[in-house]
Design a protein around this motif. Structure first.
Motif: not given
Ligand SMILES: *Cc1c(COP(=O)(O)O)cnc(C)c1O
Length: 223
Positions: A21-27, A43-49
């Motif tokens: 799975t590719l998580v697009a890190v959009s933070k 469809r997979d997005f990554g955030e850290n806040k």
């Protein structure tokens, strides 16, 4: 810009096997850029806040899978509990307890990964094999019905030393195998190894990654 993100996604996806799975890190990126990636099929997005993720969740289509990839403070769990797909970086029984509590409030189960400390840098968060085993053996954990532990996550040292990076990824895969054998043998939920970022995801895949988290190679360094 639209074309650039689409082209970047295409380039990254070309090297990712179908089981990963590719998580697009959009933070820190504005929703317009996430929308562009969405329109390209991501469809997979990554955030850290937590609060930033909750705002983006509100503004974007609801078939997105939201991955929380940062260090999660106990008092922030409530912001993401209603909708988060996977919490990548669980590193204490305390935060797991709060995730379980918020999951119950939202009448759902929340998928989590245990974060391991695999890098050399001392500042990075993460568990040791011993602490992870302690958590999984505890009565308190066994009574949590609304969290699902789906695997492990880790970050390699930021270096150009390929052998060092591979060694750290290999150690995460070994932690995964150890926990699988000891705690999750008949549990098909426990299957994910989240490792690999823009600079090292190709190594990570070769070392057994099932989820890569790629930011700057998709969205660029600024904005
Ligand atoms: C920012 C971040 C990434 C993505 O990093 P890039 O080098 O931009 O691909 C991946 N994982 C975590 C935990 C991050 O914080």
């Amino acid at each position: 810009m639209t074309q650039e993100i689409q082209q970047n996604l295409k380039t990254v996806l070309q090297d990712i096997p179908s089981g990963v799975t590719l998580v697009a890190v959009s933070k820190t990126k504005p929703v317009e850029l996430l929308q562009q990636a969405y329109e390209a099929g991501q469809r997979d997005f990554g955030e850290n806040k937590a609060q930033e993720m909750a705002v983006k969740y509100q503004e974007l289509p609801h078939d997105i899978c939201w991955h929380f990839i940062g260090h999660l403070q106990t008092n922030k769990v409530k912001y993401i509990a209603p909708f988060v797909s996977l919490i990548h970086a669980v590193d204490s029984l305390k935060v797991l307890h709060e995730i379980n509590k918020q999951a119950i409030i939202n009448d759902r189960a929340i998928d989590c990964l245990l974060e391991f400390h695999i890098a050399e840098e001392e500042s990075k968060f993460g568990l040791s094999r011993e602490t992870a085993s302690e958590i999984l053996s505890s009565v308190e954990f066994k009574e949590m019905k609304n969290v699902r532990i789906c695997g492990v996550m880790g970050m390699a040292t930021y270096t150009s030393d390929e052998e060092k990076i591979r060694k750290e990824f290999r150690s995460l895969k070994e932690h995964f195998d150890f926990l699988k054998k000891g705690f999750f043998l008949n549990n098909s939920d426990f299957k994910e190894v989240s490792m690999g970022m823009s600079g090292d995801y190709l190594y990570a895949i070769e070392e057994g990654s099932t989820i890569v988290r790629v930011g700057s190679k998709i969205f660029g360094l600024r904005g």
